[in-house]
Motif scaffolding. Structure first.
Motif, PDB file in Angstrom:
ATOM      1  N   PRO A 137       2.792  -7.995   4.522  1.00  0.00           N
ATOM      2  CA  PRO A 137       2.226  -6.714   4.748  1.00  0.00           C
ATOM      3  C   PRO A 137       0.762  -6.391   2.632  1.00  0.00           C
ATOM      4  O   PRO A 137       1.303  -6.891   1.962  1.00  0.00           O
ATOM      5  CB  PRO A 137       2.779  -5.640   4.612  1.00  0.00           C
ATOM      6  CG  PRO A 137       4.232  -6.199   4.875  1.00  0.00           C
ATOM      7  CD  PRO A 137       4.232  -7.541   4.797  1.00  0.00           C
ATOM      8  N   THR A 138       0.119  -5.924   2.947  1.00  0.00           N
ATOM      9  CA  THR A 138      -0.873  -5.992   1.273  1.00  0.00           C
ATOM     10  C   THR A 138      -0.793  -4.052   0.834  1.00  0.00           C
ATOM     11  O   THR A 138       0.025  -3.481   1.464  1.00  0.00           O
ATOM     12  CB  THR A 138      -1.775  -6.276   1.963  1.00  0.00           C
ATOM     13  OG1 THR A 138      -3.013  -5.003   2.214  1.00  0.00           O
ATOM     14  CG2 THR A 138      -2.889  -7.425   2.235  1.00  0.00           C
ATOM     15  N   LEU A 139      -0.409  -4.500  -0.600  1.00  0.00           N
ATOM     16  CA  LEU A 139      -1.212  -3.155  -0.950  1.00  0.00           C
ATOM     17  C   LEU A 139      -1.955  -2.135  -0.153  1.00  0.00           C
ATOM     18  O   LEU A 139      -1.603  -0.769   0.029  1.00  0.00           O
ATOM     19  CB  LEU A 139      -1.371  -3.300  -2.342  1.00  0.00           C
ATOM     20  CG  LEU A 139       0.225  -3.862  -3.112  1.00  0.00           C
ATOM     21  CD1 LEU A 139      -0.669  -3.844  -4.786  1.00  0.00           C
ATOM     22  CD2 LEU A 139       1.432  -2.263  -3.163  1.00  0.00           C
ATOM     23  N   ALA A 140      -2.310  -2.117   0.361  1.00  0.00           N
ATOM     24  CA  ALA A 140      -4.219  -1.570   0.844  1.00  0.00           C
ATOM     25  C   ALA A 140      -3.181  -1.146   2.150  1.00  0.00           C
ATOM     26  O   ALA A 140      -3.989  -0.071   2.267  1.00  0.00           O
ATOM     27  CB  ALA A 140      -5.138  -2.866   0.738  1.00  0.00           C
ATOM     28  N   GLN A 141      -3.475  -1.987   2.624  1.00  0.00           N
ATOM     29  CA  GLN A 141      -2.224  -1.389   3.989  1.00  0.00           C
ATOM     30  C   GLN A 141      -0.863  -0.213   3.771  1.00  0.00           C
ATOM     31  O   GLN A 141      -0.594   0.766   4.173  1.00  0.00           O
ATOM     32  CB  GLN A 141      -1.756  -2.172   4.958  1.00  0.00           C
ATOM     33  CG  GLN A 141      -2.193  -3.823   5.196  1.00  0.00           C
ATOM     34  CD  GLN A 141      -2.048  -4.787   6.242  1.00  0.00           C
ATOM     35  OE1 GLN A 141      -0.687  -5.054   5.751  1.00  0.00           O
ATOM     36  NE2 GLN A 141      -3.047  -5.512   6.584  1.00  0.00           N
ATOM     37  N   LEU A 142      -0.347  -0.483   3.062  1.00  0.00           N
ATOM     38  CA  LEU A 142       1.113   0.742   2.740  1.00  0.00           C
ATOM     39  C   LEU A 142      -0.399   1.705   1.974  1.00  0.00           C
ATOM     40  O   LEU A 142       0.804   2.058   2.463  1.00  0.00           O
ATOM     41  CB  LEU A 142       1.599  -0.315   1.168  1.00  0.00           C
ATOM     42  CG  LEU A 142       2.485  -1.597   2.017  1.00  0.00           C
ATOM     43  CD1 LEU A 142       3.341  -2.040   0.743  1.00  0.00           C
ATOM     44  CD2 LEU A 142       3.019  -1.047   2.595  1.00  0.00           C
ATOM     45  N   ARG A 143      -0.834   1.634   0.979  1.00  0.00           N
ATOM     46  CA  ARG A 143      -1.432   3.043   1.077  1.00  0.00           C
ATOM     47  C   ARG A 143      -2.008   3.636   1.657  1.00  0.00           C
ATOM     48  O   ARG A 143      -2.131   5.118   2.151  1.00  0.00           O
ATOM     49  CB  ARG A 143      -3.022   2.496  -0.466  1.00  0.00           C
ATOM     50  CG  ARG A 143      -1.441   2.103  -1.516  1.00  0.00           C
ATOM     51  CD  ARG A 143      -2.843   2.088  -2.699  1.00  0.00           C
ATOM     52  NE  ARG A 143      -2.610   1.238  -3.321  1.00  0.00           N
ATOM     53  CZ  ARG A 143      -1.697   1.766  -4.241  1.00  0.00           C
ATOM     54  NH1 ARG A 143      -1.780   2.455  -4.506  1.00  0.00           N
ATOM     55  NH2 ARG A 143      -1.423   0.630  -5.646  1.00  0.00           N
ATOM     56  N   VAL A 144      -2.848   2.895   2.578  1.00  0.00           N
ATOM     57  CA  VAL A 144      -3.102   3.805   4.274  1.00  0.00           C
ATOM     58  C   VAL A 144      -1.806   4.413   4.588  1.00  0.00           C
ATOM     59  O   VAL A 144      -2.180   5.523   5.144  1.00  0.00           O
ATOM     60  CB  VAL A 144      -4.383   2.947   4.453  1.00  0.00           C
ATOM     61  CG1 VAL A 144      -5.463   2.651   3.418  1.00  0.00           C
ATOM     62  CG2 VAL A 144      -3.909   1.951   5.423  1.00  0.00           C
ATOM     63  N   PHE A 145      -1.778   3.780   4.815  1.00  0.00           N
ATOM     64  CA  PHE A 145       0.385   3.894   6.174  1.00  0.00           C
ATOM     65  C   PHE A 145       0.449   5.508   5.022  1.00  0.00           C
ATOM     66  O   PHE A 145       1.022   6.476   5.933  1.00  0.00           O
ATOM     67  CB  PHE A 145       0.779   3.087   6.136  1.00  0.00           C
ATOM     68  CG  PHE A 145       2.566   3.100   6.754  1.00  0.00           C
ATOM     69  CD1 PHE A 145       2.349   3.988   8.064  1.00  0.00           C
ATOM     70  CD2 PHE A 145       3.723   3.044   5.986  1.00  0.00           C
ATOM     71  CE1 PHE A 145       3.910   4.566   8.059  1.00  0.00           C
ATOM     72  CE2 PHE A 145       4.533   3.722   6.427  1.00  0.00           C
ATOM     73  CZ  PHE A 145       4.845   4.017   7.447  1.00  0.00           C
ATOM     74  N   VAL A 146       0.610   4.631   3.710  1.00  0.00           N
ATOM     75  CA  VAL A 146       1.527   6.580   3.459  1.00  0.00           C
ATOM     76  C   VAL A 146       0.468   7.993   3.243  1.00  0.00           C
ATOM     77  O   VAL A 146       0.974   8.701   3.994  1.00  0.00           O
ATOM     78  CB  VAL A 146       2.067   6.162   1.895  1.00  0.00           C
ATOM     79  CG1 VAL A 146       2.345   7.022   1.365  1.00  0.00           C
ATOM     80  CG2 VAL A 146       2.933   4.676   1.807  1.00  0.00           C
ATOM     81  N   GLY A 171      -6.335  -0.743   8.752  1.00  0.00           N
ATOM     82  CA  GLY A 171      -5.269  -1.088   7.587  1.00  0.00           C
ATOM     83  C   GLY A 171      -3.789  -0.363   8.425  1.00  0.00           C
ATOM     84  O   GLY A 171      -2.877  -1.324   8.959  1.00  0.00           O
ATOM     85  N   VAL A 172      -3.737   0.899   9.218  1.00  0.00           N
ATOM     86  CA  VAL A 172      -2.622   0.829   9.271  1.00  0.00           C
ATOM     87  C   VAL A 172      -1.862  -0.019  10.832  1.00  0.00           C
ATOM     88  O   VAL A 172      -1.275  -0.352  11.123  1.00  0.00           O
ATOM     89  CB  VAL A 172      -2.160   2.556  10.399  1.00  0.00           C
ATOM     90  CG1 VAL A 172      -1.331   2.921  10.760  1.00  0.00           C
ATOM     91  CG2 VAL A 172      -2.679   3.213   9.519  1.00  0.00           C
ATOM     92  N   ALA A 173      -3.188  -0.512  11.703  1.00  0.00           N
ATOM     93  CA  ALA A 173      -2.878  -0.880  12.504  1.00  0.00           C
ATOM     94  C   ALA A 173      -2.291  -3.138  12.558  1.00  0.00           C
ATOM     95  O   ALA A 173      -1.747  -3.600  13.041  1.00  0.00           O
ATOM     96  CB  ALA A 173      -3.482  -1.610  13.530  1.00  0.00           C
TER      97      ALA A 173
END
Length: 335
Positions: free
Chosen positions: A26-35, A60-62
């Motif tokens: 997982p990337t930080l960008a993906q984590l940010r959009v998920f949060v 990003g979430v997908a």
């Protein structure tokens, strides 16, 4: 011919992960959009918050779900909801994002430090402690933005705001929560009474439990920590007020007391500055609240949090001196 044995050169200890993954991490960008989506409860609101398109957020979430191999969100026409796995992942995602941001902050000089410092505070503390503390913080970190949240909004005096990483630091009641806390002030509760009825001076010895019992008691709503502490204190001493009326606004409470509709019990800080038509009287048995500035362990050394803690403790010391001259029951522990 013999040769001397050579000692292996020292090496830094390796950091090994207990997780073995054959796919992308997982990337930080993906984590940010998920949060962002999890907190907003909808892709549209999260997209507005992040100034991104909904399709970018959705991808990003997908991508995060593909990397983890699990579904994190349940989609529906009314919005999104976390799955059981998503609930577990959310806390770790927030921590990972904060750890990354903290790493960047720790490397910056004061003058170059940017970002946002989020403070949770009670209203009475915010009014009296925050302005001078934030002025000092702004002078030290001119590029830092500050956001102030109501500590009572989470129902636990700001504890959940810090635990969920929605606030960096809190001005709150001392507690057993897993925080790193620094004492600010001891704030005594006082009875607020109408001056015209009680005269210029009140003998504290004459203001007893019976006096409290025969009057209507005006307090904040029952969900408020002030109500809970006062009510518990009265119960401990067998006091049942004639009537309890609840009001969300302190100014309304004080106005009603001034008009002879009852009395109130409030922390001293909540009464400053005291209206000329009111006066305060010590309770028959002392009730006090210990106020602290708190943050999560490991974050107090960050420059913006450390700077705020230093500034607000200096502000508390000054407040105790000035309020003491005004006759209020506020003091710094040990002073």
């Amino acid at each position: 011919m013999s040769s001397a044995a050579r000692s292996p050169s020292p090496r830094a200890p390796s950091v090994r992960s207990s997780v073995r993954s054959t796919g992308p991490r997982p990337t930080l960008a993906q984590l940010r959009v998920f949060v962002a989506v999890a907190r907003a409860g909808a892709f549209s609101e999260a997209a507005t918050d992040l100034n991104m398109s909904q399709s970018t957020l959705s991808e990003g979430v997908a991508g995060l779900e593909r990397a983890l191999g699990v579904r994190l969100l349940e989609r529906s026409p009314s919005g999104v909801a976390l799955t059981a796995t998503g609930e577990r992942v959310l806390d770790h995602a927030v921590r990972a994002i904060q750890a990354s941001d903290d790493l960047m902050l720790s490397a910056l000089d004061d003058e170059a430090l940017t970002g946002t410092l989020t403070v949770a505070a009670y209203r009475s503390l915010g009014v009296h402690l925050l302005p001078p503390a934030l002025a000092a913080v702004h002078a030290r970190f001119p590029l830092l933005e500050v956001k102030v949240l109501n500590a009572e909004s989470d129902g636990q005096g700001g504890q959940q705001l810090i635990l969920k990483r929605q606030a960096d630091v809190g001005l709150m009641l001392d507690s057993d929560a897993p925080f790193l806390s620094y004492p600010l002030i001891q704030d005594d509760y006082v009875a607020v009474v109408p001056r015209r009825e009680f005269g210029k001076d009140v003998d504290p010895a004459a203001f007893n439990w019976a006096e409290l019992s025969r009057r209507a008691l005006l307090l904040p709503p029952s969900s408020d920590p002030c109500f809970q502490r006062v009510f518990s204190h009265l119960q401990e001493h067998g006091i049942v007020p004639q009537t309890i009326m609840e009001f969300a606004d302190d100014d309304v409470i004080f106005s009603m007391v001034a008009h002879g509709l009852g009395i109130s019990i409030q922390p001293s800080l909540a009464t400053i500055p005291l209206r000329s038509d009111l006066m305060t009287v010590p309770l028959p048995v002392r009730l006090t609240r210990s106020l602290v500035v708190a943050t999560l362990p490991g974050r107090a050394s960050l420059p913006h949090i450390r700077g705020f803690i230093e500034a607000v403790r200096a502000s508390a010391a000054q407040l105790a001196l000035s309020s003491g001259m005004a006759g209020q029951q506020v003091h710094v522990p040990g002073v």
